[in-house]
Design an enzyme around this catalytic site. Structure first.
Site, PDB file in Angstrom:
ATOM      1  N   CYS A 135      19.964 -10.963  45.370  1.00 28.75           N
ATOM      2  CA  CYS A 135      18.942 -10.261  46.160  1.00 28.75           C
ATOM      3  C   CYS A 135      17.592 -10.452  45.481  1.00 28.75           C
ATOM      4  O   CYS A 135      17.399  -9.996  44.358  1.00 28.75           O
ATOM      5  CB  CYS A 135      19.277  -8.773  46.270  1.00 28.75           C
ATOM      6  SG  CYS A 135      18.064  -7.804  47.190  1.00 28.75           S
ATOM      7  N   HIS A 136      16.681 -11.164  46.162  1.00 25.83           N
ATOM      8  CA  HIS A 136      15.374 -11.395  45.538  1.00 25.83           C
ATOM      9  C   HIS A 136      14.215 -11.450  46.530  1.00 25.83           C
ATOM     10  O   HIS A 136      13.061 -11.378  46.131  1.00 25.83           O
ATOM     11  CB  HIS A 136      15.392 -12.709  44.745  1.00 25.83           C
ATOM     12  CG  HIS A 136      15.282 -13.927  45.611  1.00 25.83           C
ATOM     13  ND1 HIS A 136      16.366 -14.467  46.248  1.00 25.83           N
ATOM     14  CD2 HIS A 136      14.217 -14.687  45.946  1.00 25.83           C
ATOM     15  CE1 HIS A 136      15.970 -15.514  46.950  1.00 25.83           C
ATOM     16  NE2 HIS A 136      14.667 -15.677  46.791  1.00 25.83           N
ATOM     17  N   ARG A 137      14.479 -11.567  47.827  1.00 25.24           N
ATOM     18  CA  ARG A 137      13.397 -11.743  48.804  1.00 25.24           C
ATOM     19  C   ARG A 137      12.482 -10.529  48.823  1.00 25.24           C
ATOM     20  O   ARG A 137      12.936  -9.379  48.802  1.00 25.24           O
ATOM     21  CB  ARG A 137      13.971 -11.963  50.194  1.00 25.24           C
ATOM     22  CG  ARG A 137      14.662 -13.295  50.351  1.00 25.24           C
ATOM     23  CD  ARG A 137      14.010 -14.126  51.409  1.00 25.24           C
ATOM     24  NE  ARG A 137      14.687 -15.401  51.547  1.00 25.24           N
ATOM     25  CZ  ARG A 137      14.088 -16.559  51.677  1.00 25.24           C
ATOM     26  NH1 ARG A 137      12.768 -16.609  51.648  1.00 25.24           N
ATOM     27  NH2 ARG A 137      14.764 -17.673  51.811  1.00 25.24           N
ATOM     28  N   ALA A 138      11.185 -10.796  48.911  1.00 23.64           N
ATOM     29  CA  ALA A 138      10.195  -9.716  48.890  1.00 23.64           C
ATOM     30  C   ALA A 138      10.424  -8.716  50.017  1.00 23.64           C
ATOM     31  O   ALA A 138      10.221  -7.514  49.841  1.00 23.64           O
ATOM     32  CB  ALA A 138       8.790 -10.304  48.980  1.00 23.64           C
ATOM     33  N   ASP A 197      20.421 -12.897  50.116  1.00 21.98           N
ATOM     34  CA  ASP A 197      19.259 -13.042  50.999  1.00 21.98           C
ATOM     35  C   ASP A 197      18.549 -14.360  50.706  1.00 21.98           C
ATOM     36  O   ASP A 197      17.435 -14.590  51.141  1.00 21.98           O
ATOM     37  CB  ASP A 197      18.298 -11.856  50.865  1.00 21.98           C
ATOM     38  CG  ASP A 197      17.744 -11.665  49.458  1.00 21.98           C
ATOM     39  OD1 ASP A 197      18.040 -12.498  48.568  1.00 21.98           O
ATOM     40  OD2 ASP A 197      17.011 -10.681  49.241  1.00 21.98           O
TER      41      ASP A 197
END
Length: 365
Positions: free
Chosen positions: A207-210, A283
């Site tokens: 999980c890393h999407r802004a 993501d």
């Protein structure tokens, strides 16, 4: 001799660049000269240096060491740094990858200096303009002379925007890498033993999407959903430094208690886990595809994906940032393979060869 400048800055770009750099050295050494500009967007050793070592990417001739800051600040600093290098080197082509701030900065710098741009992974669209990546990819496509698409869908996306000149479906360079390193990762990585997990008996999450990390409600829902999945099997989550910091700042650390949290992983360890996982939740666009390449069911924690083929074939499921949907989809995915199709929309593993052949053809022509 064609002089090519390659812009990289983040994990997915390192992976795609590895495929093209390797083929350039092996098959085109008498026709192509490449130098690499690393913007520094991913600066953590496990997210940058180790990728160069494991993938055999030549050391960057330039490392701009630009990381952190808001999108405008970061992109502006990259633009200035790349422009200086291009003025000194004046390559015949600038090769950009994907949809990061590094991609856009490279595209703009080259276009303003009238250096032709070749965009690898052109034509992707999520149709979500709130995503920084969507803006980056649209603008980069607009100024590119060669648009190397990974799929027929990407070609059609560009055609619908009136872009047909210089468009080529070459296949997906990430598929080249997935095939090339698949067995090596299984043989050399010891990550499963180190984490104490067994093939087919754990889930892997990222999980890393802004859009997810910058929204407290979405982030908490995702972590809650992952915690529910962890009630039935271990969930391993390599945590991006930025995501970890946000979780701590928003006092959500308790949500991680049920998860197996690790630092960002080297490339071979990551794809060893991907191949061995029973289920992948992510993501990330790149991880969605790698799950598909290795035929592991994937749950995408977004409302849309650029990789429609993974959904249409039944290997990927979109659930957004909804704890109940994440848990429900995970349960269904674990139960069986009903409805999953064996399809090959990303080429035959020769995208790098196709890209270099086209660059040489353009130069000679």
């Amino acid at each position: 001799m064609i002089k090519i400048a390659t812009i990289v800055g983040a994990r997915p770009q390192f992976i795609k660049a590895a495929a093209i750099s390797r083929v350039a050295r092996e098959n085109y050494s008498d026709q192509v000269s490449e130098f690499i500009i690393h913007t520094g967007q991913h600066y953590d050793e496990n997210m940058s240096q180790v990728f160069f070592e494991e993938l055999g990417i030549p050391c960057p001739e330039y490392n701009l060491e630009i990381a952190g800051g808001n999108h405008g600040v970061m992109t502006g600093r990259m633009l200035a740094g790349i422009e200086k290098v291009l003025l000194d080197e004046m390559p015949d082509w600038l090769l950009i990858y994907g949809d990061t701030n590094s991609t856009l900065a490279g595209a703009l710098a080259a276009a303003k200096l009238h250096i032709p741009v070749a965009h690898v992974e052109a034509g992707l669209r999520s149709f979500n303009m709130r995503m920084p990546e969507e803006i980056n990819r649209i603008l980069s496509d607009r100024v590119s002379s060669l648009l190397f698409c990974p799929t027929d869908v990407a070609v059609r996306n560009l055609a619908s925007e009136g872009i047909t000149r210089g468009v080529h479906n070459v296949g997906d360079a990430m598929y080249d890498v997935a095939l090339y390193y698949r067995d090596k990762a299984r043989q050399q990585s010891t990550i499963l033993h180190r984490l104490g997990v067994t093939t087919g008996e754990f889930a892997l999450a990222t999980c890393h999407r802004a859009e997810n990390t910058d929204d407290s409600a979405r982030l908490e829902a995702i972590l809650t959903g992952l915690a529910t999945v962890a009630e039935s099997m271990p969930v391993v989550i390599p945590l991006h430094p930025r995501t970890r910091k946000i979780i701590e700042e928003r006092e959500l650390s308790s949500c991680l208690n049920r998860l197996v949290v690790v630092d960002p992983l080297p490339f071979l360890d990551m794809i060893a886990l991907e191949q061995a996982a029973r289920l992948i939740l992510t993501d990330s666009g790149g991880v969605q595809k790698e799950a598909f390449f290795y035929q592991v069911p994937c749950i995408t924690m977004r409302e849309e994906t650029e990789w429609l083929e993974t959904v249409e074939s039944g290997w990927n499921c979109l659930v957004g940032a909804n704890a109940e949907l994440i848990a429900s989809a995970a349960s269904k995915a674990i139960q069986g393979e009903h409805g999953r199709k064996t399809v090959t929309p990303y080429g035959n593993g020769n995208a790098a060869e196709n890209i270099l052949a086209q660059l040489v053809r353009q130069h000679v022509g």
